[in-house]
Design a protein around this motif. Structure first.
Motif, PDB file in Angstrom:
ATOM      1  N   ALA A  48       0.832  -1.208   0.000  1.00 52.02           N
ATOM      2  CA  ALA A  48       0.000   0.000   0.000  1.00 52.02           C
ATOM      3  C   ALA A  48       0.864   1.255   0.000  1.00 52.02           C
ATOM      4  CB  ALA A  48      -0.925  -0.015   1.219  1.00 52.02           C
ATOM      5  N   ASP A  49       1.917   1.255   0.812  1.00 56.54           N
ATOM      6  CA  ASP A  49       2.804   2.416   0.870  1.00 56.54           C
ATOM      7  C   ASP A  49       3.458   2.683  -0.482  1.00 56.54           C
ATOM      8  OD1 ASP A  49       2.130   2.695   3.523  1.00 56.54           O
ATOM      9  OD2 ASP A  49       4.030   1.928   4.308  1.00 56.54           O
ATOM     10  N   ALA A  50       3.801   1.613  -1.186  1.00 56.32           N
ATOM     11  CA  ALA A  50       4.399   1.781  -2.520  1.00 56.32           C
ATOM     12  C   ALA A  50       3.397   2.421  -3.476  1.00 56.32           C
ATOM     13  CB  ALA A  50       4.879   0.443  -3.058  1.00 56.32           C
ATOM     14  N   THR A  51       2.135   2.017  -3.382  1.00 52.56           N
ATOM     15  CA  THR A  51       1.093   2.620  -4.220  1.00 52.56           C
ATOM     16  C   THR A  51       0.926   4.097  -3.874  1.00 52.56           C
ATOM     17  OG1 THR A  51      -0.089   0.529  -4.511  1.00 52.56           O
ATOM     18  CG2 THR A  51      -1.375   2.555  -4.790  1.00 52.56           C
ATOM     19  N   ILE A  52       0.858   4.394  -2.586  1.00 48.49           N
ATOM     20  CA  ILE A  52       0.685   5.776  -2.148  1.00 48.49           C
ATOM     21  C   ILE A  52       1.860   6.643  -2.596  1.00 48.49           C
ATOM     22  CG2 ILE A  52       0.534   7.273  -0.108  1.00 48.49           C
ATOM     23  CD1 ILE A  52      -0.914   4.794   1.262  1.00 48.49           C
ATOM     24  N   ASP A  53       3.067   6.112  -2.469  1.00 49.85           N
ATOM     25  CA  ASP A  53       4.256   6.869  -2.880  1.00 49.85           C
ATOM     26  C   ASP A  53       4.307   7.083  -4.391  1.00 49.85           C
ATOM     27  OD1 ASP A  53       5.094   7.046  -0.239  1.00 49.85           O
ATOM     28  OD2 ASP A  53       6.487   5.353  -0.396  1.00 49.85           O
ATOM     29  N   ALA A  54       3.832   6.092  -5.149  1.00 51.05           N
ATOM     30  CA  ALA A  54       3.968   6.140  -6.601  1.00 51.05           C
ATOM     31  C   ALA A  54       2.940   7.032  -7.291  1.00 51.05           C
ATOM     32  CB  ALA A  54       3.877   4.721  -7.178  1.00 51.05           C
ATOM     33  N   LEU A  55       1.790   7.220  -6.663  1.00 39.95           N
ATOM     34  CA  LEU A  55       0.691   7.904  -7.334  1.00 39.95           C
ATOM     35  C   LEU A  55       0.420   9.276  -6.741  1.00 39.95           C
ATOM     36  CD1 LEU A  55      -1.867   4.929  -7.622  1.00 39.95           C
ATOM     37  CD2 LEU A  55      -0.137   5.662  -9.291  1.00 39.95           C
ATOM     38  N   ALA A  56      -0.105  10.158  -7.563  1.00 47.95           N
ATOM     39  CA  ALA A  56      -0.564  11.462  -7.095  1.00 47.95           C
ATOM     40  C   ALA A  56      -1.936  11.310  -6.446  1.00 47.95           C
ATOM     41  CB  ALA A  56      -0.652  12.427  -8.268  1.00 47.95           C
ATOM     42  N   LEU A  57      -2.298  12.268  -5.611  1.00 46.51           N
ATOM     43  CA  LEU A  57      -3.596  12.192  -4.936  1.00 46.51           C
ATOM     44  C   LEU A  57      -4.761  12.152  -5.920  1.00 46.51           C
ATOM     45  CD1 LEU A  57      -3.384  14.530  -1.806  1.00 46.51           C
ATOM     46  CD2 LEU A  57      -3.529  12.038  -1.858  1.00 46.51           C
ATOM     47  N   ASP A  58      -4.587  12.754  -7.097  1.00 43.47           N
ATOM     48  CA  ASP A  58      -5.687  12.751  -8.064  1.00 43.47           C
ATOM     49  C   ASP A  58      -5.623  11.569  -9.026  1.00 43.47           C
ATOM     50  OD1 ASP A  58      -3.527  13.538  -9.572  1.00 43.47           O
ATOM     51  OD2 ASP A  58      -4.457  15.383 -10.329  1.00 43.47           O
ATOM     52  N   ALA A  59      -4.726  10.603  -8.764  1.00 40.54           N
ATOM     53  CA  ALA A  59      -4.647   9.412  -9.617  1.00 40.54           C
ATOM     54  C   ALA A  59      -5.979   8.663  -9.585  1.00 40.54           C
ATOM     55  CB  ALA A  59      -3.514   8.500  -9.151  1.00 40.54           C
ATOM     56  N   ALA A  60      -6.423   8.233 -10.759  1.00 44.52           N
ATOM     57  CA  ALA A  60      -7.738   7.603 -10.874  1.00 44.52           C
ATOM     58  C   ALA A  60      -7.663   6.104 -10.630  1.00 44.52           C
ATOM     59  CB  ALA A  60      -8.320   7.870 -12.251  1.00 44.52           C
ATOM     60  N   GLY A  61      -8.711   5.593 -10.008  1.00 37.60           N
ATOM     61  CA  GLY A  61      -8.858   4.162  -9.804  1.00 37.60           C
ATOM     62  C   GLY A  61     -10.316   3.788  -9.896  1.00 37.60           C
TER      63      GLY A  61
END
Length: 200
Positions: free
Chosen positions: A106-119
Motif C-alpha cells: 500500500a505504501d508503494a502505491t501511495i508513494d507512486a501515485l498522485a492524490l488525483d490518480a484515478a482508480g
C-alpha cells in the motif's frame, strides 16, 4: 513555518491508525487474540486480518497494482466473513506478517501515485466506483480507525487495558478505584435518566 502536504499528512494518519490497531495485540495469548467478545464474534486477530484484506484491495486492484499474494478467504467459495477471524492454523505471526507486507504494498502505491490518480472500486455501486487516491486514503483511514475503536473495546473487555497508543494513552489520570467510582456514577446517572423517561 510548517508546510501542509496533503498526501504526507494522510499517509501519516494511516500509519498511526495501523500501529494503534496492531498494538492492541501486545501481551495477549493466542487464545485471547482470537476470543469473540461481542455477539457478532468481534476479535482482535480477526480485525487485523480484515484490515489487511481491506488495504490489499483498495491500494492494489483499485489502482491496477494487485497485491501479489492469494487471500483464500476472498475466494468465491469461502465462508462469509472469513476475513474477520483467524483459523487455529493461522498464527499471530502469519497474520501480522501479512499485514506488514500489505502495508509495504500500500505504501508503494501511495508513494507512486498522485492524490488525483484515478482508480476504480469494482465492488462499489457503478455510480460511485470511479475514485481517486485521495478518496481511497480517506476511506481506508476511516475504516482502520473504526476497527481500531472496535479493538479498544475488545481489549478492555479482555483484560482492562485501555488507551490510544503505547506512548500516549489519552485517558484521564486515575487509579483503579477512581475508574470504578466513575463507572458507578455513570451507572447511577443512566438509571436516573431511565427512571425519568416518560412511560408509553
Amino acid at each position: 513555518m510548517t508546510t501542509w502536504e496533503p498526501k504526507s499528512d494522510l499517509h501519516h494518519y494511516l500509519r498511526v491508525a495501523r500501529e494503534a490497531l496492531l498494538w492492541k495485540l501486545d501481551g495477549l495469548s493466542e487464545y485471547d487474540i482470537r476470543r469473540p467478545r461481542t455477539p457478532t464474534g468481534t476479535n482482535l486477530l480477526g480485525l487485523i486480518k480484515h484490515v489487511a484484506t481491506v488495504e490489499s484491495g483498495y491500494f492494489g486492484n483499485v489502482f491496477g497494482r494487485p497485491f501479489a499474494e492469494p487471500l483464500p478467504w476472498l475466494d468465491d467459495d469461502a465462508e462469509p466473513d472469513a476475513d474477520l477471524w483467524a483459523t487455529a492454523d493461522e498464527s499471530r505471526e502469519e497474520i501480522i506478517g501479512l499485514y506488514h507486507r500489505v502495508w509495504a504494498h500500500a505504501d508503494a502505491t501511495i508513494d507512486a501515485l498522485a492524490l488525483d490518480a484515478a482508480g476504480e472500486v469494482p465492488w462499489w455501486p457503478e455510480e460511485r466506483r470511479r475514485v481517486t487516491l485521495h478518496r481511497i486514503l480517506i476511506h481506508v483511514i476511516s475504516e482502520t480507525n473504526r476497527h481500531a475503536g472496535h479493538a479498544d473495546i475488545v481489549r478492555e473487555l479482555l483484560d482492562g487495558a485501555a488507551g490510544l497508543r503505547a506512548d500516549h494513552d489519552n485517558l484521564a489520570p486515575g487509579d483503579q478505584a477512581w475508574w470504578e467510582e466513575r463507572r458507578l456514577r455513570l451507572e447511577q446517572v443512566a438509571q436516573a435518566a431511565g427512571q425519568s423517561e416518560p412511560r408509553p
